[in-house]
Scaffold this motif. Structure first.
Motif, PDB file in Angstrom:
ATOM      1  N   GLY A  15      26.160  93.956  14.047  1.00 57.96           N
ATOM      2  CA  GLY A  15      26.771  92.757  13.485  1.00 57.96           C
ATOM      3  C   GLY A  15      28.187  92.989  13.029  1.00 57.96           C
ATOM      4  N   PHE A  16      28.419  94.093  12.352  1.00 52.83           N
ATOM      5  CA  PHE A  16      29.765  94.406  11.867  1.00 52.83           C
ATOM      6  C   PHE A  16      30.738  94.544  13.032  1.00 52.83           C
ATOM      7  N   PHE A  17      30.335  95.274  14.058  1.00 51.83           N
ATOM      8  CA  PHE A  17      31.192  95.470  15.226  1.00 51.83           C
ATOM      9  C   PHE A  17      31.530  94.119  15.867  1.00 51.83           C
ATOM     10  N   TYR A  18      30.520  93.284  16.065  1.00 52.60           N
ATOM     11  CA  TYR A  18      30.749  91.982  16.703  1.00 52.60           C
ATOM     12  C   TYR A  18      31.634  91.082  15.839  1.00 52.60           C
ATOM     13  N   LEU A  19      31.275  90.950  14.569  1.00 55.21           N
ATOM     14  CA  LEU A  19      32.011  90.051  13.673  1.00 55.21           C
ATOM     15  C   LEU A  19      33.457  90.482  13.490  1.00 55.21           C
ATOM     16  N   CYS A  22      35.575  89.080  16.406  1.00 55.73           N
ATOM     17  CA  CYS A  22      35.622  87.632  16.632  1.00 55.73           C
ATOM     18  C   CYS A  22      36.879  87.012  16.033  1.00 55.73           C
ATOM     19  N   SER A  23      37.340  85.970  16.676  1.00 56.98           N
ATOM     20  CA  SER A  23      38.451  85.206  16.114  1.00 56.98           C
ATOM     21  C   SER A  23      37.925  84.296  15.012  1.00 56.98           C
ATOM     22  N   GLU A  24      38.812  83.912  14.126  1.00 53.46           N
ATOM     23  CA  GLU A  24      38.435  82.994  13.048  1.00 53.46           C
ATOM     24  C   GLU A  24      37.964  81.664  13.637  1.00 53.46           C
ATOM     25  N   ALA A  25      38.635  81.204  14.676  1.00 54.38           N
ATOM     26  CA  ALA A  25      38.254  79.932  15.314  1.00 54.38           C
ATOM     27  C   ALA A  25      36.830  79.999  15.860  1.00 54.38           C
ATOM     28  N   ASP A  26      36.479  81.127  16.493  1.00 58.24           N
ATOM     29  CA  ASP A  26      35.127  81.293  17.030  1.00 58.24           C
ATOM     30  C   ASP A  26      34.098  81.322  15.908  1.00 58.24           C
ATOM     31  N   LEU A  27      34.409  81.988  14.828  1.00 54.08           N
ATOM     32  CA  LEU A  27      33.469  82.096  13.710  1.00 54.08           C
ATOM     33  C   LEU A  27      33.255  80.758  12.999  1.00 54.08           C
ATOM     34  N   HIS A 140      16.896  87.811  14.102  1.00 49.74           N
ATOM     35  CA  HIS A 140      16.870  86.495  14.753  1.00 49.74           C
ATOM     36  C   HIS A 140      18.219  85.793  14.581  1.00 49.74           C
ATOM     37  N   HIS A 141      18.707  85.741  13.355  1.00 48.61           N
ATOM     38  CA  HIS A 141      19.978  85.030  13.093  1.00 48.61           C
ATOM     39  C   HIS A 141      21.184  85.801  13.605  1.00 48.61           C
ATOM     40  N   LEU A 142      21.124  87.112  13.583  1.00 45.12           N
ATOM     41  CA  LEU A 142      22.222  87.885  14.151  1.00 45.12           C
ATOM     42  C   LEU A 142      22.334  87.617  15.650  1.00 45.12           C
ATOM     43  N   ASN A 143      21.199  87.486  16.317  1.00 42.27           N
ATOM     44  CA  ASN A 143      21.214  87.143  17.735  1.00 42.27           C
ATOM     45  C   ASN A 143      21.833  85.768  17.974  1.00 42.27           C
ATOM     46  N   GLN A 144      21.637  84.828  17.054  1.00 45.82           N
ATOM     47  CA  GLN A 144      22.288  83.510  17.155  1.00 45.82           C
ATOM     48  C   GLN A 144      23.799  83.654  17.064  1.00 45.82           C
ATOM     49  N   ILE A 145      24.256  84.519  16.191  1.00 47.46           N
ATOM     50  CA  ILE A 145      25.704  84.725  16.012  1.00 47.46           C
ATOM     51  C   ILE A 145      26.303  85.362  17.261  1.00 47.46           C
ATOM     52  N   ILE A 146      25.631  86.354  17.798  1.00 50.76           N
ATOM     53  CA  ILE A 146      26.194  87.147  18.886  1.00 50.76           C
ATOM     54  C   ILE A 146      26.160  86.429  20.242  1.00 50.76           C
ATOM     55  N   GLN A 147      25.221  85.541  20.443  1.00 49.75           N
ATOM     56  CA  GLN A 147      25.142  84.884  21.760  1.00 49.75           C
ATOM     57  C   GLN A 147      26.277  83.951  22.047  1.00 49.75           C
TER      58      GLN A 147
END
Length: 147
Positions: A15-19, A22-27, A140-147
């Motif tokens: 999660g840390f690596f992915y987040l 990410c761009s602020e707009a994507d987040l 489960h929720h981390l997978n929602q963020i990463i997809q």
């Protein structure tokens, strides 16, 4: 519980690596007004961590069975306004509180893992179930963020 603690640590690293990439707009982007953005999902994971850290800690000294308190997930995400929060701050907080949870998981014994938790009048679980469920929920929720 070493396996669960290791799984949680691996999820945090992923999660840390992915987040961090990410761009602020994507987040902040939402697929629809009623859906959470990635930052809001992360905020929900923070709220979950706060509530579960309290549960995992209190069960150590409260009367048994421990009384499980529910919380209003949507209201907490709205009240904390995660979508407008500093991204670094919420990532750092998510990491820090989960590192504390990893430490708590590692401290448990077979005795404490069997402590009973009264979810409602018809359901009793134990601390082991709650800790495993917490990590599964985060995944489960981390997978929602990463997809």
């Amino acid at each position: 519980m070493t396996e669960i603690a290791n799984k949680l640590e691996q999820l945090l690293n992923t999660g840390f690596f992915y987040l961090s990439k990410c761009s602020e707009a994507d987040l902040r982007s939402k697929s629809s007004p009623e859906k959470w953005s990635k930052k809001e999902v992360l905020g929900h994971l923070i709220d979950s961590a706060i509530n579960n850290l309290q549960r995992f800690t209190e069960i150590q000294f409260e009367d048994q069975p421990y009384s499980y308190r529910k919380y209003n997930q949507n209201a907490l995400v709205d009240a904390n306004d995660y979508n407008n929060a500093e991204t670094k701050d919420i990532i750092d907080f998510w990491m820090a509180i989960n590192k504390r949870i990893i430490s708590l998981i590692q401290q448990q014994t077979e005795t404490t893992l069997s402590y009973k938790i009264q979810v409602d009048e018809n359901e009793v679980i134990d601390l082991r179930f709650l800790m495993v469920d917490y990590v599964d929920h985060l995944e489960h929720h981390l997978n929602q963020i990463i997809q």
